[in-house]
Design an enzyme around this catalytic site. Structure first.
Site, PDB file in Angstrom:
ATOM      1  CB  CYS A  74      68.849  33.240   1.862  1.00  0.00           C
ATOM      2  SG  CYS A  74      68.475  32.151   2.632  1.00  0.00           S
ATOM      3  CG  HIS A 107      75.569  16.278  19.873  1.00  0.00           C
ATOM      4  ND1 HIS A 107      74.459  17.476  20.804  1.00  0.00           N
ATOM      5  CD2 HIS A 107      76.828  17.539  20.438  1.00  0.00           C
ATOM      6  CE1 HIS A 107      74.833  16.816  22.167  1.00  0.00           C
ATOM      7  NE2 HIS A 107      76.414  16.994  21.936  1.00  0.00           N
TER       8      HIS A 107
END
Length: 157
Positions: A74, A107
């Site tokens: 966006c 992670h």
């Protein structure tokens, strides 16, 4: 969610609003060039549309198993990310650098990359998408512990 195997082709759901439309063909090209399949969920023009609609489409594609990961674009990446994160099991992050795009997957088990078409240019988009696609969730105990805590928070609300 679909099972992702290291070094295998993935199915990537791509969604954008009117502001992100200008980058959609580039995204599709980069994803395909790296050996992955694209699920194009729109939009198909620069006519004004609402980013939450496309965030929901991408999130649903991942949750249903149709897609392994997603990319949303966006104007800033923020709105699409907020909307996508409302879907249980979607972990979306705005990343405008390669370190975050890879580490978010490794992670934090991020499964949706959010980009801002009004923030970054084509070369950075290519690099961030490549980093996102080349990264795989870590199974190191410290990362699993932290992701488990995220899941626990998610389960409370």
């Amino acid at each position: 969610m679909a099972d992702i195997k290291k070094k295998h082709s993935m199915r990537i759901a791509v969604g954008c609003d009117h502001a992100g439309f200008i980058l959609k063909n580039l995204l599709i090209h980069v994803i395909q060039e790296r050996g992955h399949d694209v699920i194009d969920l729109g939009t198909d023009s620069q006519e004004s549309v609402d980013y939450p609609d496309f965030a929901e489409k991408v999130g649903n594609a991942i949750i249903s198993g149709e897609a392994d990961r997603g990319i949303l674009v966006c104007g800033s990446g923020v709105g699409a990310g907020i909307a996508a994160n409302k879907i249980h099991g979607i972990y979306a992050g705005v990343c405008h650098d390669t370190y975050s795009a890879a580490q978010g997957v490794e992670h934090d088990h991020m499964n949706v990359l959010c980009l801002g078409s009004r923030i970054i240019g084509e070369e950075i988009v290519k690099s961030c998408v490549t980093a996102f696609l080349n990264a795989y969730p870590s199974d190191e105990p410290r990362h699993l512990r932290r992701v488990g805590k995220i899941h626990a928070i998610e389960g409370k609300y």
